[in-house]
Design a protein around this motif. Sequence first.
Motif, PDB file in Angstrom:
ATOM      1  N   ASP A 114       0.861  -1.186   0.000  1.00  6.60           N
ATOM      2  CA  ASP A 114       0.000   0.000   0.000  1.00  6.60           C
ATOM      3  C   ASP A 114       0.898   1.237   0.000  1.00  6.60           C
ATOM      4  O   ASP A 114       2.126   1.126  -0.087  1.00  6.60           O
ATOM      5  CB  ASP A 114      -0.946   0.007   1.209  1.00  6.60           C
ATOM      6  CG  ASP A 114      -0.216  -0.289   2.517  1.00  6.60           C
ATOM      7  OD1 ASP A 114       0.990   0.061   2.639  1.00  6.60           O
ATOM      8  OD2 ASP A 114      -0.831  -0.886   3.421  1.00  6.60           O
ATOM      9  N   GLU A 153      -5.615   0.712  -9.661  1.00  7.12           N
ATOM     10  CA  GLU A 153      -6.656  -0.290  -9.457  1.00  7.12           C
ATOM     11  C   GLU A 153      -7.239  -0.662 -10.824  1.00  7.12           C
ATOM     12  O   GLU A 153      -6.900  -0.038 -11.839  1.00  7.12           O
ATOM     13  CB  GLU A 153      -7.752   0.244  -8.527  1.00  7.12           C
ATOM     14  CG  GLU A 153      -7.252   0.929  -7.254  1.00  7.12           C
ATOM     15  CD  GLU A 153      -6.562   0.009  -6.258  1.00  7.12           C
ATOM     16  OE1 GLU A 153      -6.383  -1.183  -6.550  1.00  7.12           O
ATOM     17  OE2 GLU A 153      -6.197   0.494  -5.165  1.00  7.12           O
ATOM     18  N   PRO A 211      -5.860  -0.290 -15.832  1.00  6.38           N
ATOM     19  CA  PRO A 211      -5.336  -0.102 -14.477  1.00  6.38           C
ATOM     20  C   PRO A 211      -4.927   1.359 -14.320  1.00  6.38           C
ATOM     21  O   PRO A 211      -4.071   1.853 -15.047  1.00  6.38           O
ATOM     22  CB  PRO A 211      -4.114  -1.036 -14.445  1.00  6.38           C
ATOM     23  CG  PRO A 211      -3.675  -1.146 -15.873  1.00  6.38           C
ATOM     24  CD  PRO A 211      -4.847  -0.836 -16.756  1.00  6.38           C
ATOM     25  N   SER A 230     -12.082  -2.682  -9.172  1.00  6.84           N
ATOM     26  CA  SER A 230     -11.518  -3.740  -8.340  1.00  6.84           C
ATOM     27  C   SER A 230     -10.223  -3.254  -7.699  1.00  6.84           C
ATOM     28  O   SER A 230      -9.274  -2.885  -8.400  1.00  6.84           O
ATOM     29  CB  SER A 230     -11.251  -4.999  -9.175  1.00  6.84           C
ATOM     30  OG  SER A 230     -12.465  -5.498  -9.718  1.00  6.84           O
ATOM     31  N   LEU A 231     -10.185  -3.270  -6.381  1.00  5.49           N
ATOM     32  CA  LEU A 231      -9.048  -2.767  -5.622  1.00  5.49           C
ATOM     33  C   LEU A 231      -8.027  -3.882  -5.398  1.00  5.49           C
ATOM     34  O   LEU A 231      -8.378  -4.956  -4.894  1.00  5.49           O
ATOM     35  CB  LEU A 231      -9.507  -2.211  -4.278  1.00  5.49           C
ATOM     36  CG  LEU A 231     -10.660  -1.191  -4.332  1.00  5.49           C
ATOM     37  CD1 LEU A 231     -11.049  -0.753  -2.924  1.00  5.49           C
ATOM     38  CD2 LEU A 231     -10.283   0.016  -5.180  1.00  5.49           C
ATOM     39  N   ASN A 233      -4.165  -2.771  -5.296  1.00  9.66           N
ATOM     40  CA  ASN A 233      -2.829  -2.181  -5.166  1.00  9.66           C
ATOM     41  C   ASN A 233      -1.881  -2.730  -6.241  1.00  9.66           C
ATOM     42  O   ASN A 233      -0.811  -3.249  -5.958  1.00  9.66           O
ATOM     43  CB  ASN A 233      -2.239  -2.447  -3.778  1.00  9.66           C
ATOM     44  CG  ASN A 233      -2.879  -1.598  -2.703  1.00  9.66           C
ATOM     45  OD1 ASN A 233      -3.243  -0.454  -2.942  1.00  9.66           O
ATOM     46  ND2 ASN A 233      -3.044  -2.159  -1.528  1.00  9.66           N
ATOM     47  N   THR A 294     -12.859  -5.970  -3.867  1.00  5.72           N
ATOM     48  CA  THR A 294     -11.501  -6.039  -3.341  1.00  5.72           C
ATOM     49  C   THR A 294     -10.927  -7.410  -3.660  1.00  5.72           C
ATOM     50  O   THR A 294     -11.517  -8.435  -3.293  1.00  5.72           O
ATOM     51  CB  THR A 294     -11.466  -5.812  -1.825  1.00  5.72           C
ATOM     52  OG1 THR A 294     -12.004  -4.517  -1.526  1.00  5.72           O
ATOM     53  CG2 THR A 294     -10.034  -5.881  -1.298  1.00  5.72           C
TER      54      THR A 294
END
Length: 334
Positions: A114, A153, A211, A230-231, A233, A294
């Motif tokens: 993160d 993301e 992305p 859609s998360l 990282n 997620t």
Amino acid sequence: MKKQWLLATLFAMCVGGTAANAADKPIELTFSTYLPPAYEYVWKPIENFVETVHKRSDGKVKINVFHSGQLFDGYEELAALSRGDVDMVNMTGTYLSGTIPALNIFTLPFLFQDVAHLRRALEAGLMDEGITEELYADHDTVVLGIAPFDPYEFYSRQQPILSAEDIAGKVWATTGSMDARAIQLMGGSPTGMPSSELYLAFDRGVIDGTPRPLLTGIGRSLYEVTKHLSLANFGVDTSILAINRKKWEALPEDVQNLLREAAKQRDNEQFDRVAEFVKDAVKKFESKGVTVHTIKGEQLQAMRDKTAPAVKEWADQVPKGQQYLDLVNKTKAP
């Protein structure tokens, strides 16, 4: 004799007056960024950086800012700074990665946990493994500070992205060589595309996904043309504040110190703003009707496994590549 004395006196007064005027004249620096003020968590720290320098120098340093690509776009900024066409820039790392492959460290797939992980790695000296020196020696660029964008993301037009299999068989708009390679390894078809073209590309069905940071999605209104976010990282790009080397070396030491202090303040502010922005942005996407997912656990690990060759390829090609990776791994949270 009297005439000679008078001429000498007048000459001294003129020279003294010129010197005084020169001393009173502020140091002016031209600052270029392709980013618009609408990109608030990047723009506000720049505004405050400029204001801090002006106030603490009592107006002796004046920074003239040109935003929104008025002077140069994101791909041109490093070359413009190297030539001395501008004095300062706020560059995006991805745009420099073709020239400086080591900068791809920030967008290697799924490398950083993160933004907090990125911060720990930077504080541990990630830039000092070679990037800072390469910019200085090869591009006449002095790095003053570095701060994050929010993480990349996955935006998708129709189907949600929940696994690597959902990437496959779809057309993806990418920003650089690294995210393109990762998409390719997961079975997708990458096509390079600037953020300014994303809205129409989604609207016309030219692309299935991209992305990109949440900042791009908000700034380009992608919530109007995508159904899913859609998360994961996927990558954390950087915002690099820099000054031309020759200009830097011509500045008095007290001005150099002031610029470094103000740049550090800018970095800290942007880190804090990004953390808050992510929380608010996710809520905004949901309020606009976008379904937020997620990706985690086994599905996220499977994505890491499929894209691992991109990380290895990078490490093999970049001097000290493994040292960069070791530092990143060392700074991961348990």
